[in-house]
Design a protein around this motif. Structure first.
Motif, PDB file in Angstrom:
ATOM      1  N   UNK A 109       0.839  -1.196   0.000  1.00 46.13           N
ATOM      2  CA  UNK A 109       0.000   0.000   0.000  1.00 46.13           C
ATOM      3  C   UNK A 109       0.863   1.230   0.000  1.00 46.13           C
ATOM      4  N   UNK A 110       0.390   2.261  -0.598  1.00 45.22           N
ATOM      5  CA  UNK A 110       1.129   3.519  -0.620  1.00 45.22           C
ATOM      6  C   UNK A 110       0.592   4.496   0.422  1.00 45.22           C
ATOM      7  N   UNK A 111      -0.263   3.994   1.336  1.00 51.31           N
ATOM      8  CA  UNK A 111      -0.814   4.864   2.368  1.00 51.31           C
ATOM      9  C   UNK A 111       0.271   5.278   3.343  1.00 51.31           C
ATOM     10  N   UNK A 112       0.422   6.551   3.663  1.00 49.53           N
ATOM     11  CA  UNK A 112       1.421   6.987   4.619  1.00 49.53           C
ATOM     12  C   UNK A 112       1.175   6.395   5.990  1.00 49.53           C
ATOM     13  N   UNK A 113       2.211   6.079   6.721  1.00 49.83           N
ATOM     14  CA  UNK A 113       2.092   5.570   8.077  1.00 49.83           C
ATOM     15  C   UNK A 113       1.927   6.733   9.034  1.00 49.83           C
ATOM     16  N   UNK A 114       1.556   6.479  10.320  1.00 41.32           N
ATOM     17  CA  UNK A 114       1.234   7.566  11.236  1.00 41.32           C
ATOM     18  C   UNK A 114       2.330   8.601  11.400  1.00 41.32           C
ATOM     19  N   UNK A 147       3.168  12.271  -8.127  1.00 40.63           N
ATOM     20  CA  UNK A 147       2.938  10.830  -8.112  1.00 40.63           C
ATOM     21  C   UNK A 147       3.871  10.135  -7.118  1.00 40.63           C
ATOM     22  N   UNK A 148       3.442   9.007  -6.539  1.00 41.32           N
ATOM     23  CA  UNK A 148       4.309   8.256  -5.630  1.00 41.32           C
ATOM     24  C   UNK A 148       5.617   7.839  -6.295  1.00 41.32           C
ATOM     25  N   UNK A 149       5.568   7.476  -7.568  1.00 36.96           N
ATOM     26  CA  UNK A 149       6.779   7.037  -8.261  1.00 36.96           C
ATOM     27  C   UNK A 149       7.787   8.178  -8.342  1.00 36.96           C
ATOM     28  N   UNK A 150       7.333   9.377  -8.736  1.00 38.78           N
ATOM     29  CA  UNK A 150       8.285  10.485  -8.827  1.00 38.78           C
ATOM     30  C   UNK A 150       8.822  10.866  -7.457  1.00 38.78           C
ATOM     31  N   UNK A 151       7.974  10.839  -6.424  1.00 37.68           N
ATOM     32  CA  UNK A 151       8.449  11.187  -5.083  1.00 37.68           C
ATOM     33  C   UNK A 151       9.521  10.214  -4.610  1.00 37.68           C
ATOM     34  N   UNK A 152       9.387   8.942  -4.974  1.00 38.17           N
ATOM     35  CA  UNK A 152      10.413   7.963  -4.625  1.00 38.17           C
ATOM     36  C   UNK A 152      11.710   8.219  -5.390  1.00 38.17           C
ATOM     37  N   UNK A 170       6.229  -4.451 -15.164  1.00 39.26           N
ATOM     38  CA  UNK A 170       5.575  -3.847 -14.011  1.00 39.26           C
ATOM     39  C   UNK A 170       6.448  -3.818 -12.764  1.00 39.26           C
ATOM     40  N   UNK A 171       7.487  -4.649 -12.717  1.00 42.89           N
ATOM     41  CA  UNK A 171       8.341  -4.679 -11.527  1.00 42.89           C
ATOM     42  C   UNK A 171       9.064  -3.353 -11.317  1.00 42.89           C
ATOM     43  N   UNK A 172       9.263  -2.581 -12.388  1.00 42.20           N
ATOM     44  CA  UNK A 172       9.947  -1.295 -12.254  1.00 42.20           C
ATOM     45  C   UNK A 172       9.157  -0.354 -11.347  1.00 42.20           C
ATOM     46  N   UNK A 173       7.853  -0.286 -11.553  1.00 42.53           N
ATOM     47  CA  UNK A 173       7.020   0.567 -10.702  1.00 42.53           C
ATOM     48  C   UNK A 173       6.974   0.045  -9.279  1.00 42.53           C
ATOM     49  N   UNK A 174       6.866  -1.268  -9.145  1.00 40.80           N
ATOM     50  CA  UNK A 174       6.766  -1.860  -7.817  1.00 40.80           C
ATOM     51  C   UNK A 174       8.019  -1.569  -6.990  1.00 40.80           C
ATOM     52  N   UNK A 175       9.173  -1.556  -7.631  1.00 39.44           N
ATOM     53  CA  UNK A 175      10.414  -1.270  -6.905  1.00 39.44           C
ATOM     54  C   UNK A 175      10.401   0.140  -6.335  1.00 39.44           C
ATOM     55  N   UNK A 176       9.937   1.100  -7.135  1.00 46.64           N
ATOM     56  CA  UNK A 176       9.880   2.471  -6.641  1.00 46.64           C
ATOM     57  C   UNK A 176       8.799   2.638  -5.585  1.00 46.64           C
ATOM     58  N   UNK A 177       7.702   1.937  -5.736  1.00 43.35           N
ATOM     59  CA  UNK A 177       6.653   2.002  -4.715  1.00 43.35           C
ATOM     60  C   UNK A 177       7.157   1.418  -3.398  1.00 43.35           C
ATOM     61  N   UNK A 178       7.949   0.363  -3.479  1.00 49.66           N
ATOM     62  CA  UNK A 178       8.536  -0.229  -2.281  1.00 49.66           C
ATOM     63  C   UNK A 178       9.477   0.756  -1.605  1.00 49.66           C
ATOM     64  N   UNK A 179      10.276   1.465  -2.390  1.00 49.02           N
ATOM     65  CA  UNK A 179      11.155   2.505  -1.855  1.00 49.02           C
ATOM     66  C   UNK A 179      10.342   3.541  -1.084  1.00 49.02           C
ATOM     67  N   UNK A 180       9.253   3.985  -1.687  1.00 51.36           N
ATOM     68  CA  UNK A 180       8.425   5.024  -1.075  1.00 51.36           C
ATOM     69  C   UNK A 180       7.867   4.567   0.245  1.00 51.36           C
ATOM     70  N   UNK A 181       7.398   3.339   0.318  1.00 49.60           N
ATOM     71  CA  UNK A 181       6.810   2.823   1.551  1.00 49.60           C
ATOM     72  C   UNK A 181       7.872   2.566   2.610  1.00 49.60           C
ATOM     73  N   UNK A 182       9.018   2.050   2.183  1.00 49.84           N
ATOM     74  CA  UNK A 182      10.078   1.717   3.123  1.00 49.84           C
ATOM     75  C   UNK A 182      10.628   2.957   3.807  1.00 49.84           C
ATOM     76  N   UNK A 183      10.791   4.022   3.003  1.00 53.53           N
ATOM     77  CA  UNK A 183      11.339   5.258   3.543  1.00 53.53           C
ATOM     78  C   UNK A 183      10.292   6.138   4.208  1.00 53.53           C
ATOM     79  N   UNK A 184       9.011   5.720   4.105  1.00 55.90           N
ATOM     80  CA  UNK A 184       7.908   6.473   4.716  1.00 55.90           C
ATOM     81  C   UNK A 184       7.876   7.912   4.224  1.00 55.90           C
TER      82      UNK A 184
END
Length: 452
Positions: free
Chosen positions: A2-7, A226-231, A437-451
């Motif tokens: 999920x790309x939802x921000x954490x608390x 977009x989440x991808x560009x922010x990552x 599609x894995x290219x987008x998923x990698x950047x989305x993972x970066x975004x979530x991991x780094x919060x």
């Protein structure tokens, strides 16, 4: 995922899901409405070039000559697109998708309003068509920078496996804009006499653009990038020289994307622009009859374009695209073969079917073009492909159609021209690649991991 921000993140928590992250619907709406409003401006010019500008800005004793000159300024709007593609495509990869989309909307809106108040040839002489060309150039710069950012806005928020549908938001913009533009012109032609319409009525459609652009800006200014560009931005992965990098490392994807766009551009120009001239000047239709037929065909595209995008998510995107290219070329020959004078039903049905063939190329097109490039170079690559394809496709198509008809006195060379464009599209599809599609998923993972 999920790309939802954490608390602890800077944004407040929002409800989302893997394929519908927070902000997706807003991005879809911003992409659709923004491109619709910009294409309203562009389409008003296109329609006016066929029915008004030959009289106002290019007076001539020969109506065909005036039309050719008017379509030459139509082509300027395409030739200038690479300027916008290079400038704003690069900025989209450097500073973000959202900022670019605000700037492009402003450029084309101001240019269109100025066209609406521009005096004609009878008032200021040769200055009138010269200024018109400059404003048309500005419109093209805006549209050239718009498409890549609008496509990424919706597609990078959505599930990559459903990119065909989500990316089609920007693709609905042109028929929606064309629908509004031709609808406005049709209403004006009915509401006033022909002399009044030629004198000042057409200007109302251009001036109305100010209201539409203001609404589009209101939507886009409320949107995050977009989440991808922010990552990409957070991890320092933004390209320093994106244009050079695309040309040196992704030349085959660029060629594939450019060629894939030629057929749809030419087919669209045939059924939405050239039919105005052909129907009115050569078949004897009333202006309102042809405008209404284009209006109905554009209305159908509001459904068929996202449908085609969704179908391409379930069936191989290149197969759907290729089948539509073949059918579109074939239908052009059939359309002209059965089209006669004063047969409104055939005209309407023919344009609907022609634009349906276009939809099944145009709906999957945004996703196909985006998928040819890595995420960090998508804005530049997509914008370059879109704009350069416009020059060799849609820019010269109405002019070539008119010249071929004038030279040969037959529609057959016109239909053959569409067929050649379809072949170029098939070559582009063969050179292209299927989704990674894995290219987008990698950047989305970066975004979530780094919060982020």
């Amino acid at each position: 995922m999920t790309t939802t921000p954490t608390p602890g993140a800077s944004q407040p928590p929002q409800t989302s899901s893997p394929d519908r992250p927070a902000g997706l619907y807003k991005a879809f709406a911003a992409s659709l409405t923004g491109t619709a409003l910009e294409w309203y401006d562009f389409a008003v010019y296109s329609a006016a070039a066929a029915v008004v500008f030959p009289i106002i800005f290019f007076p001539s004793s020969d109506p065909l000559t005036g039309t050719i000159l008017a379509f030459s300024t139509y082509a300027v709007g395409y030739v200038s697109r690479p300027v916008g593609g290079i400038i704003f495509g690069r900025l989209g990869d450097r500073i973000g998708r959202k900022k670019v989309l605000v700037a492009t909307l402003m450029i084309i809106g101001v240019a269109t309003v100025l066209i609406g108040i521009l005096p004609g040839y009878a008032t200021i002489g040769i200055a009138a068509p010269l200024i018109l060309v400059l404003l048309r150039f500005a419109q093209g710069v805006g549209v050239g920078g718009e498409w890549g950012g609008a496509v990424l806005l919706s597609s990078e928020y959505g599930d990559p496996k459903k990119r065909g549908f989500w990316a089609s938001a920007a693709q609905v913009g042109p028929p929606a804009g064309n629908l509004m533009a031709n609808g406005a012109l049709a209403i004006l032609t009915v509401a006033m006499t022909e002399d009044a319409f030629i004198s000042y009525g057409w200007r109302i459609a251009f001036l109305f653009s100010a209201v539409l652009v203001g609404f589009g800006l209101w939507i886009r200014l409320k949107l995050e990038d977009t989440p991808v560009f922010k990552a990409i931005e957070a991890h320092g992965d933004r390209p320093q020289a994106p244009v050079k990098e695309v040309l040196t490392t992704q030349l085959r994807p660029l060629i594939a994307a450019i060629l894939s766009r030629v057929g749809p551009d030419v087919l669209y120009a045939l059924f939405t622009v050239f039919t105005l001239t052909y129907g009115i000047q050569f078949l004897g239709y009333e202006r309102n009859q042809v405008l209404t037929a284009v209006l109905v065909g554009s209305a159908f595209q509001l459904i068929t374009i996202p449908l085609a995008g969704a179908v391409s998510d379930r069936i191989n995107r290149r197969v759907v695209y290729a089948a539509a290219a073949i059918l579109g070329a074939a239908w052009t020959f059939i359309f002209f073969g059965i089209l006669g004078s004063n047969n409104q039903a055939i005209l309407v049905i023919g344009i609907i079917l022609g634009l349906t063939c276009h939809s099944f190329m145009y709906g999957p097109q945004a996703a196909f073009v985006v998928e040819q490039f890595s995420p960090r170079l998508r804005s530049t690559g997509s914008s370059l492909a879109y704009t350069f394809a416009g020059v060799i496709g849609g820019a010269i198509a109405p002019l070539m159609f008119t010249l071929l008809l004038s030279e040969f006195g037959s529609w057959v060379p016109v239909a053959a021209y569409v067929g050649v464009a379809g072949i170029l599209t098939l070559i582009g599809l063969a050179l292209g690649r299927d989704p990674h599609n894995t290219e987008d998923e990698e950047y989305r993972t970066m975004l979530e991991t780094e919060k982020i």
